[in-house]
Write a protein that holds these residues in place. Structure first.
Motif, mmCIF file in Angstrom:
data_model
loop_
_atom_site.group_PDB
_atom_site.id
_atom_site.type_symbol
_atom_site.label_atom_id
_atom_site.label_comp_id
_atom_site.label_asym_id
_atom_site.label_seq_id
_atom_site.Cartn_x
_atom_site.Cartn_y
_atom_site.Cartn_z
ATOM 1 N N MET A 1 48.105 60.397 40.016
ATOM 2 C CA MET A 1 47.034 59.466 40.321
ATOM 3 C C MET A 1 47.534 58.479 41.379
ATOM 4 N N PRO A 2 46.727 58.218 42.405
ATOM 5 C CA PRO A 2 47.162 57.296 43.456
ATOM 6 C C PRO A 2 47.286 55.863 42.936
ATOM 7 N N GLN A 3 48.139 55.074 43.579
ATOM 8 C CA GLN A 3 48.308 53.672 43.184
ATOM 9 C C GLN A 3 47.022 52.879 43.357
ATOM 10 N N LEU A 4 46.275 53.176 44.402
ATOM 11 C CA LEU A 4 44.994 52.511 44.632
ATOM 12 C C LEU A 4 43.893 53.554 44.454
ATOM 13 N N ASP A 5 43.056 53.354 43.447
ATOM 14 C CA ASP A 5 41.927 54.243 43.183
ATOM 15 C C ASP A 5 40.699 53.341 43.120
ATOM 16 N N ILE A 6 40.038 53.185 44.259
ATOM 17 C CA ILE A 6 38.959 52.211 44.420
ATOM 18 C C ILE A 6 37.624 52.935 44.535
ATOM 19 N N SER A 7 36.616 52.399 43.862
ATOM 20 C CA SER A 7 35.261 52.909 44.054
ATOM 21 C C SER A 7 34.286 51.733 44.011
ATOM 22 N N CYS A 8 33.296 51.788 44.878
ATOM 23 C CA CYS A 8 32.251 50.775 44.942
ATOM 24 C C CYS A 8 30.924 51.497 45.160
ATOM 25 N N ASP A 9 29.845 50.926 44.641
ATOM 26 C CA ASP A 9 28.511 51.515 44.761
ATOM 27 C C ASP A 9 27.527 50.440 45.195
ATOM 28 N N ASP A 10 26.738 50.738 46.222
ATOM 29 C CA ASP A 10 25.762 49.780 46.718
ATOM 30 C C ASP A 10 24.495 50.509 47.135
ATOM 31 N N LEU A 11 23.339 49.938 46.776
ATOM 32 C CA LEU A 11 22.052 50.490 47.194
ATOM 33 C C LEU A 11 21.684 49.929 48.558
ATOM 34 N N LYS A 95 44.613 45.935 47.137
ATOM 35 C CA LYS A 95 43.345 46.486 46.633
ATOM 36 C C LYS A 95 42.208 45.515 46.919
ATOM 37 N N GLU A 96 42.408 44.246 46.616
ATOM 38 C CA GLU A 96 41.379 43.235 46.860
ATOM 39 C C GLU A 96 41.027 43.147 48.338
ATOM 40 N N ARG A 97 42.027 43.310 49.207
ATOM 41 C CA ARG A 97 41.769 43.259 50.648
ATOM 42 C C ARG A 97 40.871 44.412 51.089
ATOM 43 N N TYR A 98 41.149 45.625 50.606
ATOM 44 C CA TYR A 98 40.320 46.771 50.971
ATOM 45 C C TYR A 98 38.901 46.630 50.415
ATOM 46 N N VAL A 99 38.772 46.169 49.180
ATOM 47 C CA VAL A 99 37.447 45.995 48.585
ATOM 48 C C VAL A 99 36.678 44.893 49.310
#
Length: 155
Positions: A1-11, A95-99
């Motif tokens: 599993m990668p160290q950063l596993d980011i997902s976001c969802d937006d309409l 992670k916070e920077r990428y998000v």
């Protein structure tokens, strides 16, 4: 599993083809994350794009675009390991920077494409995907002439 596993969802209430075209642009990613090099590994048209990621992080990224009513849900995934060892709070800040970069830019994009539309109002020129009366078992109108009967509400 990668160290950063980011997902976001937006309409995004806009034409899905337009959203796919804009978010599929290679130059867009370079602007949003200049420290990452993305190479398209799968262009899926209206469903988005998958990339391999190199540069400051190694792994994959993806836009998965899901047509919903009169817009599209943008599912964004970034699954990477930093190119240099990063641990603890430094990993959390990365992670916070990428998000934060994603959120700032995708919301700016939403503001641009949704300009002039009041909250809750459907997209100009679009047909309503779902229209229902009271929750009494009324028929629900669906695109392309499909009709679905709802179940009466339990009392």
């Amino acid at each position: 599993m990668p160290q950063l596993d980011i997902s976001c969802d937006d309409l995004v209430v806009a034409d899905p083809a337009y959203v796919a075209e804009r978010l599929g642009s290679d130059t867009l990613w370079r602007e949003w994350w200049p420290d990452l090099t993305l190479t398209a590994s799968e262009r899926r048209g209206l469903e988005g794009v998958r990339w391999t990621v190199t540069g400051a992080a190694i792994g994959t990224a993806e836009w998965w675009l899901e047509s919903v009513r009169d817009g599209v849900v943008v599912h964004w995934y970034l699954r990477v390991d930093p190119a240099r060892p990063v641990h603890g709070r430094a990993l959390l800040r990365l992670k916070e920077r990428y998000v934060a970069a994603y959120r700032e830019r995708v919301w700016r994009f939403k503001d641009e494409v949704e300009a002039g539309r009041a909250a809750g109002e459907r997209r100009t020129g679009s047909e309503p995907a779902i229209v229902s009366g009271e929750d009494t078992g009324a028929a629900i109108e669906q695109p392309a002439g499909h009709t679905h009967q709802t179940r009466p509400a339990k009392r």
